[in-house]
Write a protein that holds these residues in place. Structure first.
Motif, PDB file in Angstrom:
ATOM      1  N   ILE A  71       0.791  -1.208   0.013  1.00 50.81           N
ATOM      2  CA  ILE A  71      -0.035  -0.184  -0.026  1.00 50.81           C
ATOM      3  C   ILE A  71       0.986   1.329   0.063  1.00 50.81           C
ATOM      4  N   LYS A  72       2.011   1.195   0.861  1.00 52.80           N
ATOM      5  CA  LYS A  72       3.061   2.460   0.985  1.00 52.80           C
ATOM      6  C   LYS A  72       3.378   2.510  -0.447  1.00 52.80           C
ATOM      7  N   ASN A  73       3.851   1.781  -1.245  1.00 52.16           N
ATOM      8  CA  ASN A  73       4.548   1.668  -2.520  1.00 52.16           C
ATOM      9  C   ASN A  73       3.566   2.329  -3.412  1.00 52.16           C
ATOM     10  N   SER A  74       2.120   1.787  -3.454  1.00 51.69           N
ATOM     11  CA  SER A  74       1.211   2.372  -4.342  1.00 51.69           C
ATOM     12  C   SER A  74       0.975   3.918  -4.096  1.00 51.69           C
ATOM     13  N   LEU A  75       0.750   4.339  -2.863  1.00 53.15           N
ATOM     14  CA  LEU A  75       0.562   5.671  -2.568  1.00 53.15           C
ATOM     15  C   LEU A  75       1.534   6.478  -2.775  1.00 53.15           C
ATOM     16  N   CYS A  76       2.818   6.019  -2.711  1.00 50.41           N
ATOM     17  CA  CYS A  76       4.154   6.747  -3.062  1.00 50.41           C
ATOM     18  C   CYS A  76       4.073   6.961  -4.690  1.00 50.41           C
ATOM     19  N   PHE A  77       3.800   6.033  -5.297  1.00 52.31           N
ATOM     20  CA  PHE A  77       3.811   6.211  -6.725  1.00 52.31           C
ATOM     21  C   PHE A  77       2.829   7.053  -7.293  1.00 52.31           C
ATOM     22  N   LEU A  78       1.732   7.265  -6.655  1.00 51.36           N
ATOM     23  CA  LEU A  78       0.574   8.216  -7.031  1.00 51.36           C
ATOM     24  C   LEU A  78       0.828   9.574  -6.618  1.00 51.36           C
ATOM     25  N   CYS A  79       1.786   9.733  -5.559  1.00 51.09           N
ATOM     26  CA  CYS A  79       1.898  10.909  -4.720  1.00 51.09           C
ATOM     27  C   CYS A  79       2.448  11.803  -5.582  1.00 51.09           C
ATOM     28  N   GLN A  80       2.044  13.073  -5.517  1.00 49.31           N
ATOM     29  CA  GLN A  80       2.298  14.344  -6.057  1.00 49.31           C
ATOM     30  C   GLN A  80       3.591  14.993  -5.685  1.00 49.31           C
ATOM     31  N   GLU A  81       3.811  14.528  -4.604  1.00 48.07           N
ATOM     32  CA  GLU A  81       5.137  15.037  -3.838  1.00 48.07           C
ATOM     33  C   GLU A  81       6.178  14.012  -3.753  1.00 48.07           C
ATOM     34  N   LYS A  82       7.188  14.108  -3.005  1.00 45.52           N
ATOM     35  CA  LYS A  82       8.367  13.226  -2.990  1.00 45.52           C
ATOM     36  C   LYS A  82       7.997  11.843  -2.711  1.00 45.52           C
ATOM     37  N   ALA A  83       8.546  11.064  -3.640  1.00 41.03           N
ATOM     38  CA  ALA A  83       8.232   9.655  -3.281  1.00 41.03           C
ATOM     39  C   ALA A  83       8.895   9.190  -1.959  1.00 41.03           C
ATOM     40  N   ASP A  84       8.283   7.984  -1.388  1.00 38.76           N
ATOM     41  CA  ASP A  84       8.416   7.661  -0.237  1.00 38.76           C
ATOM     42  C   ASP A  84       8.487   8.510   0.971  1.00 38.76           C
TER      43      ASP A  84
END
Length: 275
Positions: A71-84
């Motif tokens: 889930i964290k990876n999914s959110l990070c990929f779609l996040c408009q800010e800095k990944a991870d």
């Protein structure tokens, strides 16, 4: 060989948008995600879950940790800010906790589906048979778990799960579809249920039924408009027989029975029989 590998890697980089390539390492693993949800499905099938438990059953805690990472990876990929970013990590932890707490309710819905299959199919010798053998029960179980995450803004993982179910069973249910209790898909091959479908309680579908969209409104640039209601509403106690297609944001009224091989694009009043 190392020079060839480096050259190939560099060429592959050029095929992606640079921003995409930098974030691609955060894409959730389809293989790991499928393994997690298959294990969760088996857990739901084999162990009674209770609401309000202070500790997780043995085995479920490990699955929760693995799910949180995806889930964290999914959110990070779609996040408009800095990944991870820390916000994605915090959100993933909260969503995972909410999901685990929701499993008893999901299990109760699955039990209602199993009972509907057993009571609705004279060929079933016990509730265990649809639980272990019926593709409709498998597809709906996976969709119910995926729907929970989809409703909380997790996008990639729910689609991985339902497309896996599609490939396994021939039943295509979008994770966005809202499905009430005691849902039974008999036989199942070729059933398609769209993203914005709303299905009530005690609904039964046969093979080849499509609950789809009639058309796709386009924006000024010619692209499909996202996020609008475009699929049918199926009210309680409806039966839809094989190879019938129901299209658009219409309503099939409570208690209606729709015969096979129908093409429906208008509302159907409650307690209607279409032979």
């Amino acid at each position: 060989m190392s020079d060839l590998f480096s050259k190939t890697a560099e060429e592959l980089k050029q095929t992606f948008d640079k921003k995409f390539f930098q974030r691609a390492k955060f894409i959730p693993s389809a293989k790991k995600t499928i393994a997690i949800f298959c294990a969760l499905k088996d857990f739901i099938y084999q162990y009674p879950l209770e609401s309000g438990r202070e500790t997780l059953p043995v085995g479920l805690e490990s699955l929760a940790c693995r799910l949180e990472e995806q889930i964290k990876n999914s959110l990070c990929f779609l996040c408009q800010e800095k990944a991870d970013c820390a916000r994605c990590e915090q959100n993933a932890r909260q969503i995972t906790q909410d999901f685990i707490l929701a499993l008893p309710q999901i299990q109760r819905l699955v039990i209602s589906d199993v009972n509907a299959a057993y009571e609705g199919d004279p060929a079933a010798i016990s509730p265990v048979e649809p639980l272990l053998c019926y593709p409709g029960v498998t597809a709906v179980t996976l969709q119910r778990m995926a729907h929970f995450l989809h409703a909380r803004g997790v996008r990639l993982i729910p689609r991985i799960v339902t497309e896996y179910a599609h490939s396994l069973t021939g039943i295509d249910i979008h994770p966005g579809a809202s499905i009430g209790p005691a849902f039974f898909i008999d036989h199942g091959t070729g059933v398609v249920i769209g993203e914005t479908c709303v299905i009530g309680a005690n609904v039964k579908l046969y093979q080849g039924v499509t609950l789809g969209a009639k058309s796709f409104p386009l924006d000024p640039n010619g692209n499909p408009v996202k996020g609008i209601k475009r699929h049918p509403n199926i009210e309680d106690d409806v039966i839809i027989y094989a190879e019938t297609t129901v299209l658009g944001n219409i309503t099939i009224g409570r208690g209606s029975v729709i015969g096979a091989n129908k093409w429906i694009t208008q509302d159907v009043p409650p307690h209607t029989k279409l032979n």
